[in-house]
Design an enzyme around this catalytic site. Structure first.
Site, PDB file in Angstrom:
ATOM      1  N   ASP A 169      12.003  49.753   5.503  1.00 33.97           N
ATOM      2  CA  ASP A 169      12.634  49.931   6.808  1.00 33.97           C
ATOM      3  C   ASP A 169      12.223  48.766   7.695  1.00 33.97           C
ATOM      4  O   ASP A 169      11.070  48.322   7.633  1.00 33.97           O
ATOM      5  CB  ASP A 169      12.137  51.247   7.445  1.00 33.97           C
ATOM      6  CG  ASP A 169      13.200  51.909   8.303  1.00 33.97           C
ATOM      7  OD1 ASP A 169      14.066  51.182   8.827  1.00 33.97           O
ATOM      8  OD2 ASP A 169      13.158  53.139   8.459  1.00 33.97           O
ATOM      9  N   HIS A 220      17.450  43.467  12.784  1.00 31.34           N
ATOM     10  CA  HIS A 220      16.820  44.791  12.909  1.00 31.34           C
ATOM     11  C   HIS A 220      16.316  45.329  11.570  1.00 31.34           C
ATOM     12  O   HIS A 220      15.575  46.303  11.545  1.00 31.34           O
ATOM     13  CB  HIS A 220      17.829  45.791  13.500  1.00 31.34           C
ATOM     14  CG  HIS A 220      18.084  45.548  14.958  1.00 31.34           C
ATOM     15  ND1 HIS A 220      17.607  46.379  15.951  1.00 31.34           N
ATOM     16  CD2 HIS A 220      18.731  44.552  15.585  1.00 31.34           C
ATOM     17  CE1 HIS A 220      17.973  45.904  17.126  1.00 31.34           C
ATOM     18  NE2 HIS A 220      18.667  44.794  16.936  1.00 31.34           N
TER      19      HIS A 220
HETATM   20  P1  ADP Z   1      17.746  53.207  11.774  1.00 28.65           P
HETATM   21  O1  ADP Z   1      17.987  52.147  12.775  1.00 28.65           O
HETATM   22  O2  ADP Z   1      17.694  52.671  10.376  1.00 28.65           O
HETATM   23  O3  ADP Z   1      18.693  54.349  11.850  1.00 28.65           O
HETATM   24  P2  ADP Z   1      15.310  54.001  13.280  1.00 28.65           P
HETATM   25  O4  ADP Z   1      14.286  55.031  12.963  1.00 28.65           O
HETATM   26  O5  ADP Z   1      14.748  52.704  13.707  1.00 28.65           O
HETATM   27  O6  ADP Z   1      16.272  53.857  12.015  1.00 28.65           O
HETATM   28  O7  ADP Z   1      16.222  54.515  14.454  1.00 28.65           O
HETATM   29  C1  ADP Z   1      16.852  55.704  14.400  1.00 28.65           C
HETATM   30  C2  ADP Z   1      17.210  56.115  15.819  1.00 28.65           C
HETATM   31  O8  ADP Z   1      18.303  57.015  15.743  1.00 28.65           O
HETATM   32  C3  ADP Z   1      16.083  56.842  16.507  1.00 28.65           C
HETATM   33  O9  ADP Z   1      16.118  56.591  17.885  1.00 28.65           O
HETATM   34  C4  ADP Z   1      16.384  58.307  16.210  1.00 28.65           C
HETATM   35  O10 ADP Z   1      15.948  59.196  17.194  1.00 28.65           O
HETATM   36  C5  ADP Z   1      17.895  58.316  16.133  1.00 28.65           C
HETATM   37  N1  ADP Z   1      18.314  59.261  15.093  1.00 28.65           N
HETATM   38  C6  ADP Z   1      18.186  59.116  13.766  1.00 28.65           C
HETATM   39  N2  ADP Z   1      18.644  60.213  13.131  1.00 28.65           N
HETATM   40  C7  ADP Z   1      19.056  61.054  14.086  1.00 28.65           C
HETATM   41  C8  ADP Z   1      19.611  62.364  14.054  1.00 28.65           C
HETATM   42  N3  ADP Z   1      19.825  63.005  12.920  1.00 28.65           N
HETATM   43  N4  ADP Z   1      19.906  62.933  15.235  1.00 28.65           N
HETATM   44  C9  ADP Z   1      19.674  62.264  16.395  1.00 28.65           C
HETATM   45  N5  ADP Z   1      19.163  61.047  16.485  1.00 28.65           N
HETATM   46  C10 ADP Z   1      18.843  60.445  15.341  1.00 28.65           C
HETATM   47  O1  F6P Z   2      19.094  49.573  12.726  1.00 27.14           O
HETATM   48  C1  F6P Z   2      19.796  49.385  11.560  1.00 27.14           C
HETATM   49  C2  F6P Z   2      21.261  49.746  11.697  1.00 27.14           C
HETATM   50  O2  F6P Z   2      21.967  49.188  10.657  1.00 27.14           O
HETATM   51  C3  F6P Z   2      21.914  49.248  12.938  1.00 27.14           C
HETATM   52  O3  F6P Z   2      22.359  47.954  12.813  1.00 27.14           O
HETATM   53  C4  F6P Z   2      23.013  50.225  13.090  1.00 27.14           C
HETATM   54  O4  F6P Z   2      23.422  50.370  14.396  1.00 27.14           O
HETATM   55  C5  F6P Z   2      22.402  51.513  12.580  1.00 27.14           C
HETATM   56  O5  F6P Z   2      21.487  51.120  11.612  1.00 27.14           O
HETATM   57  C6  F6P Z   2      23.444  52.513  12.145  1.00 27.14           C
HETATM   58  O6  F6P Z   2      24.319  51.982  11.190  1.00 27.14           O
HETATM   59  P1  F6P Z   2      25.889  51.866  11.397  1.00 27.14           P
HETATM   60  O7  F6P Z   2      26.132  51.005  12.588  1.00 27.14           O
HETATM   61  O8  F6P Z   2      26.397  51.305  10.121  1.00 27.14           O
HETATM   62  O9  F6P Z   2      26.380  53.266  11.637  1.00 27.14           O
END
Ligand code: ADP
Ligand code: F6P
Length: 467
Positions: A363, A155
């Site tokens: 990212d 991911h």
């Molecule tokens: P990552 O996997 O690195 O966290 P992504 O943007 O791919 O980044 O995914 C983040 C997911 O988590 C999205 O579906 C987003 O809506 C959710 N998310 C991230 N931050 C928040 C937050 N502060 N509150 C609610 N949902 C969140």
């Molecule tokens: O999408 C990247 C990621 O590292 C996922 O593997 C993971 O679920 C998410 O971010 C949140 O991180 P964590 O599982 O360490 O809380």
């Protein structure tokens, strides 16, 4: 039909809110397909080794969870996964802690997962392993005699070969990928890095259509950019919770344009750089000052890793100084909220915002960018300001692409976004929607699983592994 067995470190009840792209996407997939989701329970206990797997039914999904001991959690999760792999894979060699002790904990937990998962498997199961925590899992399963098809999806980004080579034991790590039948990446750039690494460091021979041969094994690899469930997210934007938030925000900010950022509080997300760009925008455009407010939601993440505590303090201090220097009695330029927002409310927040700032330094994909687009009003859509270093930038070419390290350039893009005429906003939004509809989460899942199904089965002997 084969049963789908998903394995990831983080698992979550697919009916509840979770922050993190992996949990959100897998919840969508499993809610539709059903199956078994195996992973860490989130609990750290004294003696996890002898613990039974705990099962929980969540709609069509069975969650199978294991606990971790304190030592394993520290070495596997905090140490190797988030202290070595996460920073290096996000191009932050400066933040990596190459403590030699972590790797044995990483290997131990992968062996524990293999041992606990193996008895739960049926002969025609399809196994789909996710993310950097579990790179050696297939090799450990194969060592125990597992013959089922196993796919792996990363991911997060894969860095260029020379950066990967900074990890002590990098050859071991990449060799372990050859125990999978299919390895999936988020973007073409990541796939190119994989090809570059295996060809230069492991002397792999490229075989036809995305296959490489090394260590006496052939592995198929491809780019499968992850998406969201566009239809479901658009519907969520019209559901009561989102509509209620949208209306409240519109009322409260009727004289202002909103900019929004929604992230896990992670150093890869470029939050301090984003704040500096917003401060630059405020400095350069005094006439627009009190007409724009930035709402930054940053959910707590990995707070036991020191780099995360540092970024938290840096962000708090920047938000405080921007508000102190530019705020008025009736206006604060930044609203910073250190919390997770309920998923049902997110579309309301996105829809009330004129601009989304999605400006990570690096990212894998970034699903927030896609969620923002799906939540917009097609007649009066907002503008996506997107880092060229997010995996999503390979697909979302009609966004305003920025270099997040370039403070002035990002500030100029913020101005452009706030002043963009509605015709241009509509045209960009329509083109972007076509892309996210075509490559949605169902496309991601179906195309990965179809490619896994097509892989040619090979002798799964394990002598070549020598992990
Ligand atoms: P990552 O996997 O690195 O966290 P992504 O943007 O791919 O980044 O995914 C983040 C997911 O988590 C999205 O579906 C987003 O809506 C959710 N998310 C991230 N931050 C928040 C937050 N502060 N509150 C609610 N949902 C969140
Ligand atoms: O999408 C990247 C990621 O590292 C996922 O593997 C993971 O679920 C998410 O971010 C949140 O991180 P964590 O599982 O360490 O809380």
């Amino acid at each position: 039909m084969s049963r789908l067995v998903v394995v990831s470190n983080r698992i979550a009840d697919p009916r509840k809110t979770a922050a993190g792209g992996l949990a959100v996407a897998l919840a969508e997939v499993l809610n539709n397909a059903g199956g078994l989701w195996f992973g860490w329970s989130g609990k750290v206990i004294d003696d996890a080794e002898d613990d039974d797997v705990v099962f929980q039914r969540a709609g069509p999904v069975t969650l199978a969870m294991v606990d971790l001991s304190q030592a394993d959690h520290d070495a596997f999760y905090l140490g190797y996964s988030n202290g070595v792999l996460w920073p290096v894979f996000h191009y932050r060699l400066d933040l990596a802690d190459f403590d030699a002790g972590y790797i044995s904990g990483y290997r131990r937990v992968n062996q524990l997962f293999a041992r606990k998962l193996l008895p739960l498997l049926k002969p025609d199961d399809v196994i789909w392993v996710h993310d950097y925590h579990l790179i050696p899992l297939a090799a450990e399963l194969r060592a125990l005699g597992c013959k089922q098809r196993i796919g792996f999806f990363l991911h997060i980004p894969l860095p260029p070969p020379l950066m990967l080579a900074a990890i002590p034991g990098h050859d071991w790590l990449i060799r372990a990928l050859f125990a999978y039948d299919l390895v999936g990446f988020q973007s073409k750039a990541d796939l190119d890095h994989f090809a570059g690494y295996v060809e230069s460091e492991a002397h792999a021979q490229p075989v036809d259509d995305g296959r490489w041969r090394a260590f006496g094994r052939t592995v198929q690899a491809g780019a499968f950019p992850i998406g969201i469930d566009v239809q479901e997210f658009t519907e969520l934007a019209h559901a009561p919770e989102a509509v209620e938030l949208y209306e409240r925000m519109r009322l409260e900010y009727s004289r202002r344009k909103l900019l929004v950022g929604v992230d896990r509080l992670d150093y890869s997300k470029g939050l301090p750089q984003r704040m500096r760009a917003f401060r630059e925008f405020l400095t350069k455009n005094p006439d627009l000052r009190s007409s724009a407010t930035l709402i930054q939601i940053a959910s707590p993440s990995r707070e036991n890793v020191s780099a995360y505590t540092e970024i938290l303090h840096e962000l708090e201090s920047l938000c405080g100084s921007i508000n102190g220097n530019f705020g008025e009695l009736d206006w604060m330029p930044v609203r910073y909220i250190h919390r997770t927002v309920a998923r049902a409310r997110l579309p309301g927040l996105y829809r009330a915002s004129r601009v989304a700032l999605v400006t990570p330094l690096r990212d894998g994909m970034n699903l927030v960018a896609k969620e923002f687009l799906a939540a917009q009003n097609v007649d009066d859509p907002g503008v996506l300001v997107l880092s060229r270093f997010a995996g999503a930038a390979e697909q979302l070419r009609e966004a305003l692409l920025v270099n997040p390290y370039d403070t002035e350039g990002t500030a100029a893009a913020i101005l452009l976004a706030l002043q963009m005429p509605v015709e241009e906003r509509r045209a960009r939004h329509e083109a972007l929607m076509q892309t996210i509809r075509r490559y949605d989460v169902h496309w991601w899942c179906d195309s990965f699983l179809a490619a896994l199904e097509r892989t040619q089965s090979e002798e799964k002997g394990t002598s070549w592994l020598r992990l």
